[in-house]
Design a protein around this motif. Sequence first.
Motif, PDB file in Angstrom:
ATOM      1  N   LEU A 107       0.810  -1.225   0.000  1.00  0.00           N
ATOM      2  CA  LEU A 107       0.000   0.000   0.000  1.00  0.00           C
ATOM      3  C   LEU A 107       0.840   1.271   0.000  1.00  0.00           C
ATOM      4  O   LEU A 107       0.309   2.360   0.235  1.00  0.00           O
ATOM      5  CB  LEU A 107      -0.949   0.008   1.204  1.00  0.00           C
ATOM      6  N   THR A 108       2.119   1.158  -0.275  1.00  0.00           N
ATOM      7  CA  THR A 108       2.972   2.346  -0.307  1.00  0.00           C
ATOM      8  C   THR A 108       2.448   3.364  -1.308  1.00  0.00           C
ATOM      9  O   THR A 108       2.217   3.046  -2.478  1.00  0.00           O
ATOM     10  CB  THR A 108       4.413   1.955  -0.679  1.00  0.00           C
ATOM     11  N   ASP A 109       2.221   4.592  -0.839  1.00  0.00           N
ATOM     12  CA  ASP A 109       1.724   5.710  -1.656  1.00  0.00           C
ATOM     13  C   ASP A 109       0.295   5.504  -2.180  1.00  0.00           C
ATOM     14  O   ASP A 109      -0.171   6.295  -3.004  1.00  0.00           O
ATOM     15  CB  ASP A 109       2.648   6.000  -2.836  1.00  0.00           C
ATOM     16  N   MET A 110      -0.386   4.486  -1.728  1.00  0.00           N
ATOM     17  CA  MET A 110      -1.761   4.255  -2.175  1.00  0.00           C
ATOM     18  C   MET A 110      -2.702   5.300  -1.564  1.00  0.00           C
ATOM     19  O   MET A 110      -2.746   5.458  -0.347  1.00  0.00           O
ATOM     20  CB  MET A 110      -2.232   2.866  -1.745  1.00  0.00           C
ATOM     21  N   PRO A 111      -3.459   6.037  -2.381  1.00  0.00           N
ATOM     22  CA  PRO A 111      -4.477   6.941  -1.822  1.00  0.00           C
ATOM     23  C   PRO A 111      -5.546   6.124  -1.097  1.00  0.00           C
ATOM     24  O   PRO A 111      -6.145   5.225  -1.682  1.00  0.00           O
ATOM     25  CB  PRO A 111      -5.049   7.635  -3.060  1.00  0.00           C
ATOM     26  N   VAL A 112      -5.766   6.424   0.179  1.00  0.00           N
ATOM     27  CA  VAL A 112      -6.695   5.654   1.003  1.00  0.00           C
ATOM     28  C   VAL A 112      -7.637   6.593   1.742  1.00  0.00           C
ATOM     29  O   VAL A 112      -7.204   7.579   2.349  1.00  0.00           O
ATOM     30  CB  VAL A 112      -5.947   4.769   2.021  1.00  0.00           C
ATOM     31  N   LEU A 113      -8.918   6.258   1.678  1.00  0.00           N
ATOM     32  CA  LEU A 113      -9.944   6.972   2.439  1.00  0.00           C
ATOM     33  C   LEU A 113     -10.423   6.032   3.537  1.00  0.00           C
ATOM     34  O   LEU A 113     -10.859   4.911   3.260  1.00  0.00           O
ATOM     35  CB  LEU A 113     -11.104   7.371   1.528  1.00  0.00           C
ATOM     36  N   LEU A 114     -10.363   6.481   4.787  1.00  0.00           N
ATOM     37  CA  LEU A 114     -10.729   5.652   5.926  1.00  0.00           C
ATOM     38  C   LEU A 114     -12.129   5.991   6.434  1.00  0.00           C
ATOM     39  O   LEU A 114     -12.513   7.160   6.508  1.00  0.00           O
ATOM     40  CB  LEU A 114      -9.726   5.843   7.070  1.00  0.00           C
ATOM     41  N   GLY A 115     -12.860   4.944   6.793  1.00  0.00           N
ATOM     42  CA  GLY A 115     -14.158   5.106   7.425  1.00  0.00           C
ATOM     43  C   GLY A 115     -14.299   4.099   8.535  1.00  0.00           C
ATOM     44  O   GLY A 115     -13.624   3.067   8.564  1.00  0.00           O
ATOM     45  N   ALA A 116     -15.186   4.393   9.482  1.00  0.00           N
ATOM     46  CA  ALA A 116     -15.423   3.480  10.593  1.00  0.00           C
ATOM     47  C   ALA A 116     -16.859   3.648  11.070  1.00  0.00           C
ATOM     48  O   ALA A 116     -17.475   4.700  10.896  1.00  0.00           O
ATOM     49  CB  ALA A 116     -14.443   3.746  11.749  1.00  0.00           C
ATOM     50  N   THR A 117     -17.384   2.597  11.672  1.00  0.00           N
ATOM     51  CA  THR A 117     -18.736   2.630  12.219  1.00  0.00           C
ATOM     52  C   THR A 117     -18.703   2.142  13.660  1.00  0.00           C
ATOM     53  O   THR A 117     -17.834   1.366  14.061  1.00  0.00           O
ATOM     54  CB  THR A 117     -19.688   1.724  11.411  1.00  0.00           C
ATOM     55  N   GLY A 118     -19.664   2.616  14.435  1.00  0.00           N
ATOM     56  CA  GLY A 118     -19.756   2.217  15.830  1.00  0.00           C
ATOM     57  C   GLY A 118     -21.112   2.577  16.390  1.00  0.00           C
ATOM     58  O   GLY A 118     -21.892   3.313  15.756  1.00  0.00           O
ATOM     59  N   GLY A 119     -21.401   2.096  17.562  1.00  0.00           N
ATOM     60  CA  GLY A 119     -22.709   2.320  18.153  1.00  0.00           C
ATOM     61  C   GLY A 119     -22.952   3.753  18.583  1.00  0.00           C
ATOM     62  O   GLY A 119     -24.053   4.281  18.438  1.00  0.00           O
ATOM     63  N   THR A 120     -21.933   4.408  19.112  1.00  0.00           N
ATOM     64  CA  THR A 120     -22.078   5.784  19.592  1.00  0.00           C
ATOM     65  C   THR A 120     -20.889   6.621  19.138  1.00  0.00           C
ATOM     66  O   THR A 120     -19.830   6.091  18.775  1.00  0.00           O
ATOM     67  CB  THR A 120     -22.150   5.846  21.127  1.00  0.00           C
ATOM     68  N   ALA A 121     -21.062   7.936  19.201  1.00  0.00           N
ATOM     69  CA  ALA A 121     -20.000   8.854  18.795  1.00  0.00           C
ATOM     70  C   ALA A 121     -18.797   8.783  19.716  1.00  0.00           C
ATOM     71  O   ALA A 121     -17.723   9.291  19.373  1.00  0.00           O
ATOM     72  CB  ALA A 121     -20.549  10.284  18.763  1.00  0.00           C
ATOM     73  N   ARG A 122     -18.920   8.145  20.867  1.00  0.00           N
ATOM     74  CA  ARG A 122     -17.786   8.028  21.791  1.00  0.00           C
ATOM     75  C   ARG A 122     -16.646   7.219  21.184  1.00  0.00           C
ATOM     76  O   ARG A 122     -15.507   7.298  21.638  1.00  0.00           O
ATOM     77  CB  ARG A 122     -18.243   7.375  23.100  1.00  0.00           C
ATOM     78  N   HIS A 123     -16.949   6.434  20.149  1.00  0.00           N
ATOM     79  CA  HIS A 123     -15.907   5.626  19.505  1.00  0.00           C
ATOM     80  C   HIS A 123     -15.213   6.370  18.365  1.00  0.00           C
ATOM     81  O   HIS A 123     -14.318   5.805  17.727  1.00  0.00           O
ATOM     82  CB  HIS A 123     -16.518   4.343  18.936  1.00  0.00           C
ATOM     83  N   SER A 124     -15.615   7.592  18.099  1.00  0.00           N
ATOM     84  CA  SER A 124     -15.151   8.266  16.880  1.00  0.00           C
ATOM     85  C   SER A 124     -13.645   8.506  16.864  1.00  0.00           C
ATOM     86  O   SER A 124     -13.022   8.494  15.797  1.00  0.00           O
ATOM     87  CB  SER A 124     -15.887   9.602  16.702  1.00  0.00           C
ATOM     88  N   LEU A 125     -13.023   8.719  18.025  1.00  0.00           N
ATOM     89  CA  LEU A 125     -11.584   8.981  18.048  1.00  0.00           C
ATOM     90  C   LEU A 125     -10.763   7.764  17.660  1.00  0.00           C
ATOM     91  O   LEU A 125      -9.579   7.883  17.347  1.00  0.00           O
ATOM     92  CB  LEU A 125     -11.161   9.486  19.433  1.00  0.00           C
ATOM     93  N   ALA A 126     -11.385   6.588  17.665  1.00  0.00           N
ATOM     94  CA  ALA A 126     -10.654   5.381  17.247  1.00  0.00           C
ATOM     95  C   ALA A 126     -10.178   5.496  15.809  1.00  0.00           C
ATOM     96  O   ALA A 126      -9.156   4.914  15.438  1.00  0.00           O
ATOM     97  CB  ALA A 126     -11.542   4.154  17.413  1.00  0.00           C
ATOM     98  N   LEU A 127     -10.896   6.244  14.993  1.00  0.00           N
ATOM     99  CA  LEU A 127     -10.511   6.413  13.591  1.00  0.00           C
ATOM    100  C   LEU A 127      -9.143   7.071  13.484  1.00  0.00           C
ATOM    101  O   LEU A 127      -8.307   6.671  12.663  1.00  0.00           O
ATOM    102  CB  LEU A 127     -11.564   7.249  12.865  1.00  0.00           C
TER     103      LEU A 127
END
Length: 210
Positions: free
Chosen positions: A110-130
């Motif tokens: 994945l060297t230099d590969m353009p990557v868009l990250l997303g994540a899902t969780g039950g509550t917004a309290r998990h958002s910093l995990a991203l």
Amino acid sequence: MTTIAVVSAGLSEPSSTRLLADRLGAATVEALSTAGRSTGEPVELRNVDLRPLAHEITDAMLTRFAAPALATAMATVVEADAVVFVTPVFTAGMSGLAKSFLDVLDKDALTDMPVLLGATGGTARHSLALEHGIRPVFAYLRAAVVPTGVFAATDDWGSDDAGTLDARVRRAGADLAWMMRASRRHPQQADALPEVVDFASLLGGMQRQQ
């Protein structure tokens, strides 16, 4: 043809993780096709669902051999022009299935590969995990991760207010489209994949040595 690998590590069916991945992929295609930004090449989204590959991923972790379906999924990711990668959050990080898939890829795939990250969780309290649990993994792999990551909690779905999930998805898609146009990624194709040797050939080689 320009290809975007849309990787979903959702564990359920239907999956909010897959839904977010699809929306991020579609937003990127829309951004690429905006007047004045298109390269003229068609853009194809290629879905990679990890849930059906769970057993093959585990086997590859143990044996270092990729079964055909997993090898195809790995090639789809490595040979893409960009990757959308979405995972559910467990224990303040990506799912074990998502991490295991990354572990069976070559460390330079994945060297230099353009990557868009997303994540899902039950509550917004998990958002910093991203930012604290997922982005550092891709930084270690030297991927070109876009600035905007998208976390979707249960309450985010169905909201039409400005600044909510739809707006964040569009912004992230625009970021990935920009990163793709500025990419210095060199085609790696199959030479970045671990060599796959079928067991019949492996056993034949052992017999010849005896």
